[in-house]
Design an enzyme around this catalytic site. Structure first.
Site, PDB file in Angstrom:
ATOM      1  N   ARG A 127      28.922   9.697  54.325  1.00 53.83           N
ATOM      2  CA  ARG A 127      29.657   9.093  55.449  1.00 53.83           C
ATOM      3  C   ARG A 127      29.733   7.598  55.231  1.00 53.83           C
ATOM      4  O   ARG A 127      28.708   6.939  55.017  1.00 53.83           O
ATOM      5  CB  ARG A 127      28.959   9.376  56.787  1.00 53.83           C
ATOM      6  CG  ARG A 127      29.479   8.507  57.911  1.00 53.83           C
ATOM      7  CD  ARG A 127      28.936   8.838  59.270  1.00 53.83           C
ATOM      8  NE  ARG A 127      29.543  10.049  59.793  1.00 53.83           N
ATOM      9  CZ  ARG A 127      29.564  10.379  61.089  1.00 53.83           C
ATOM     10  NH1 ARG A 127      29.011   9.599  61.996  1.00 53.83           N
ATOM     11  NH2 ARG A 127      30.128  11.505  61.482  1.00 53.83           N
ATOM     12  N   ARG A 168      29.828  22.076  65.260  1.00 55.67           N
ATOM     13  CA  ARG A 168      29.721  21.254  64.054  1.00 55.67           C
ATOM     14  C   ARG A 168      28.738  21.883  63.069  1.00 55.67           C
ATOM     15  O   ARG A 168      28.939  21.855  61.863  1.00 55.67           O
ATOM     16  CB  ARG A 168      29.214  19.833  64.394  1.00 55.67           C
ATOM     17  CG  ARG A 168      30.132  18.983  65.224  1.00 55.67           C
ATOM     18  CD  ARG A 168      31.471  18.724  64.590  1.00 55.67           C
ATOM     19  NE  ARG A 168      31.385  18.209  63.236  1.00 55.67           N
ATOM     20  CZ  ARG A 168      30.977  16.975  62.894  1.00 55.67           C
ATOM     21  NH1 ARG A 168      30.622  16.117  63.826  1.00 55.67           N
ATOM     22  NH2 ARG A 168      30.945  16.594  61.632  1.00 55.67           N
ATOM     23  N   HIS A 224      38.098  13.011  58.758  1.00 52.19           N
ATOM     24  CA  HIS A 224      36.829  13.580  59.250  1.00 52.19           C
ATOM     25  C   HIS A 224      36.968  15.102  59.163  1.00 52.19           C
ATOM     26  O   HIS A 224      37.068  15.802  60.176  1.00 52.19           O
ATOM     27  CB  HIS A 224      36.568  13.107  60.679  1.00 52.19           C
ATOM     28  CG  HIS A 224      35.153  13.297  61.149  1.00 52.19           C
ATOM     29  ND1 HIS A 224      34.135  13.777  60.333  1.00 52.19           N
ATOM     30  CD2 HIS A 224      34.580  13.072  62.365  1.00 52.19           C
ATOM     31  CE1 HIS A 224      33.013  13.835  61.028  1.00 52.19           C
ATOM     32  NE2 HIS A 224      33.256  13.414  62.255  1.00 52.19           N
ATOM     33  N   ASP A 268      39.647  10.694  71.348  1.00 51.71           N
ATOM     34  CA  ASP A 268      38.539  10.093  70.574  1.00 51.71           C
ATOM     35  C   ASP A 268      38.346   8.684  71.130  1.00 51.71           C
ATOM     36  O   ASP A 268      39.218   8.164  71.848  1.00 51.71           O
ATOM     37  CB  ASP A 268      38.926  10.065  69.085  1.00 51.71           C
ATOM     38  CG  ASP A 268      37.817   9.538  68.168  1.00 51.71           C
ATOM     39  OD1 ASP A 268      36.648   9.477  68.611  1.00 51.71           O
ATOM     40  OD2 ASP A 268      38.124   9.187  67.019  1.00 51.71           O
ATOM     41  N   GLN A 286      34.839  17.695  60.995  1.00 51.72           N
ATOM     42  CA  GLN A 286      35.126  17.717  62.439  1.00 51.72           C
ATOM     43  C   GLN A 286      36.383  18.531  62.732  1.00 51.72           C
ATOM     44  O   GLN A 286      36.405  19.343  63.661  1.00 51.72           O
ATOM     45  CB  GLN A 286      35.296  16.283  62.961  1.00 51.72           C
ATOM     46  CG  GLN A 286      35.555  16.210  64.453  1.00 51.72           C
ATOM     47  CD  GLN A 286      34.320  16.483  65.284  1.00 51.72           C
ATOM     48  OE1 GLN A 286      33.294  15.853  65.105  1.00 51.72           O
ATOM     49  NE2 GLN A 286      34.404  17.428  66.229  1.00 51.72           N
ATOM     50  N   CYS A 308      35.514  14.747  69.863  1.00 49.90           N
ATOM     51  CA  CYS A 308      34.532  14.858  68.780  1.00 49.90           C
ATOM     52  C   CYS A 308      33.182  14.261  69.171  1.00 49.90           C
ATOM     53  O   CYS A 308      32.156  14.654  68.625  1.00 49.90           O
ATOM     54  CB  CYS A 308      35.065  14.205  67.509  1.00 49.90           C
ATOM     55  SG  CYS A 308      35.426  12.442  67.693  1.00 49.90           S
TER      56      CYS A 308
HETATM   57  N1  NVA Z   1      36.932   7.792  65.211  1.00 47.28           N
HETATM   58  C1  NVA Z   1      35.502   7.843  65.398  1.00 47.28           C
HETATM   59  C2  NVA Z   1      34.997   9.217  65.159  1.00 47.28           C
HETATM   60  C3  NVA Z   1      33.529   9.391  65.406  1.00 47.28           C
HETATM   61  C4  NVA Z   1      33.046  10.774  65.155  1.00 47.28           C
HETATM   62  C5  NVA Z   1      34.831   6.848  64.471  1.00 47.28           C
HETATM   63  O1  NVA Z   1      35.206   6.788  63.287  1.00 47.28           O
HETATM   64  O2  NVA Z   1      33.954   6.108  64.922  1.00 47.28           O
HETATM   65  N1   CP Z   2      31.505  13.743  65.920  1.00 40.85           N
HETATM   66  C1   CP Z   2      30.685  13.132  65.047  1.00 40.85           C
HETATM   67  O1   CP Z   2      30.978  12.985  63.841  1.00 40.85           O
HETATM   68  O2   CP Z   2      29.535  12.718  65.602  1.00 40.85           O
HETATM   69  P1   CP Z   2      28.417  11.793  64.918  1.00 40.85           P
HETATM   70  O3   CP Z   2      29.064  10.448  64.678  1.00 40.85           O
HETATM   71  O4   CP Z   2      27.300  11.753  65.894  1.00 40.85           O
HETATM   72  O5   CP Z   2      28.040  12.432  63.597  1.00 40.85           O
END
Ligand code: NVA
Ligand code: CP
Length: 331
Positions: free
Chosen positions: A108, A318, A135, A231, A138, A273
């Site tokens: 990540r 998830r 993602h 989101d 997700q 998410c």
């Molecule tokens: N768009 C958000 C998704 C988090 C799961 C981010 O990248 O922070």
């Molecule tokens: N939805 C998601 O990716 O959550 P986290 O950022 O907690 O992993």
């Protein structure tokens, strides 16, 4: 048609065919049923997984860890700043070291290019646990969750995503739904709509799957939707300075009771998410309230806590969907 994803990377949805995507959704369903029945097959006994998080995570990290333990694998988790990667050792060198010790590597971070480079140098599957652009674990979860929550088959399902759709969730839900043959409506101000390349991919996939793709500013397009997704308005890694402009652009795109009513579907389900700013019970939520006077951002607390909301079922999924990705690519 038989599908074999052993040895494949999981970097973004467009790397998969509709049949492969459907296979992962079906495998998610199977693994969830098995777990609910208390059956643990230990398909990953003796395997070791490396989980690399350059951005924070609750769901993704826990999902990978629990999925691995359920199937008998061991995990090593490296958080930002706790390894040599990046500041002292290149991505290419790091991944060649890790792929000599581990059977699979989750990453990540910010740039999609980083996870693509990892895949290029890795002898073992690399899984994208979120980048700025995609993602995919997700969206796999979300498509599965919609199939599970609806009596309709996926090609009959319609859903809208409201928010910043240039970023990971908008792009991933667009392509994930195109692969599933769904009616996908991306509803955002023009400035926050997905890039032309992503939309072209979605339309190309739609010619194979029968998906219906709509990219629009028009909130009336929520009419008839089975699911509404949103989101956070400012994603991880973006500077705080963008909040003011983002609130201006997205204020009208908040998912609230009036927006759900606009679907004309009393059974419409709300999905997110997570994490979410639906109240002031977070440091950022409180800070944004102090600065801009908005105590609820992308979704109101009323909708988040309503019977229409399936966000915690979605969060549980998830784990089942990530387990499907690991099992499919390692066995
Ligand atoms: N768009 C958000 C998704 C988090 C799961 C981010 O990248 O922070
Ligand atoms: N939805 C998601 O990716 O959550 P986290 O950022 O907690 O992993």
């Amino acid at each position: 048609m038989s599908v074999n994803l052993r040895g494949r990377h999981f970097l973004k949805e467009i790397d998969f065919t509709p049949v492969e995507w459907s296979y992962l959704i079906d495998l998610t369903a199977q693994l969830k049923v098995e777990r609910k029945a208390g059956k643990f097959q230990q398909r990953l006994a003796g395997k070791n997984l490396a989980l690399l998080f350059e951005k924070t995570s609750t769901r993704t990290r826990c999902a990978f860890e629990v999925a691995a333990y359920d199937e008998g694998a061991h995990v090593t988790t490296l958080d930002a700043g706790t390894s040599q990667m990046g500041h002292k050792e290149s991505i290419a060198d790091t991944v060649r070291v890790l792929s000599g010790m581990f059977d699979g590597i989750e990453y990540r971070g910010a740039a999609q290019g980083t996870v693509e480079t990892m895949a290029k140098y890795s002898d073992v599957p690399v899984w994208n646990g979120l980048t700025d652009q995609w993602h995919p674990t997700q969206s796999l979860c979300d498509i599965f969750t919609m199939a599970e929550a609806s009596k309709k088959a996926l090609p009959e399902i319609s859903y809208a995503y409201l928010g910043d759709s240039r970023f990971n969730m908008g792009c991933s839900l667009l392509i994930g739904g195109a692969l599933a043959g769904a009616d996908v409506r991306i509803i955002s101000p023009t400035a926050l709509q997905p890039g032309a390349d992503v939309v072209t991919h979605a339309n190309q996939i739609a010619t194979q799957t029968g998906a219906k793709i709509t990219i629009t500013e028009d909130l009336d397009q929520v009419e008839g939707c089975d699911f509404i997704h949103t989101d956070i308005w400012v994603s991880m890694g973006e500077p705080e300075a963008v909040w003011a402009q983002r609130i201006e652009l997205l204020r009208n795109y908040q998912v609230n009771a009036a927006l759900l009513q606009r679907t004309g579907n009393p059974a419409v389900k709300f999905m997110h998410c997570l994490p979410s700013f639906h109240n002031r019970e977070t440091q950022i939520g409180e800070k944004i309230f102090q600065l801009f006077g908005m105590g609820e951002l992308e979704v109101t607390d009323e909708v988040f806590e309503s019977a229409n909301s399936i966000v915690f079922d979605q969060a549980e999924n998830r784990m089942h969907s990530i387990k499907a990705v690991i099992v499919a690519t390692l066995t």
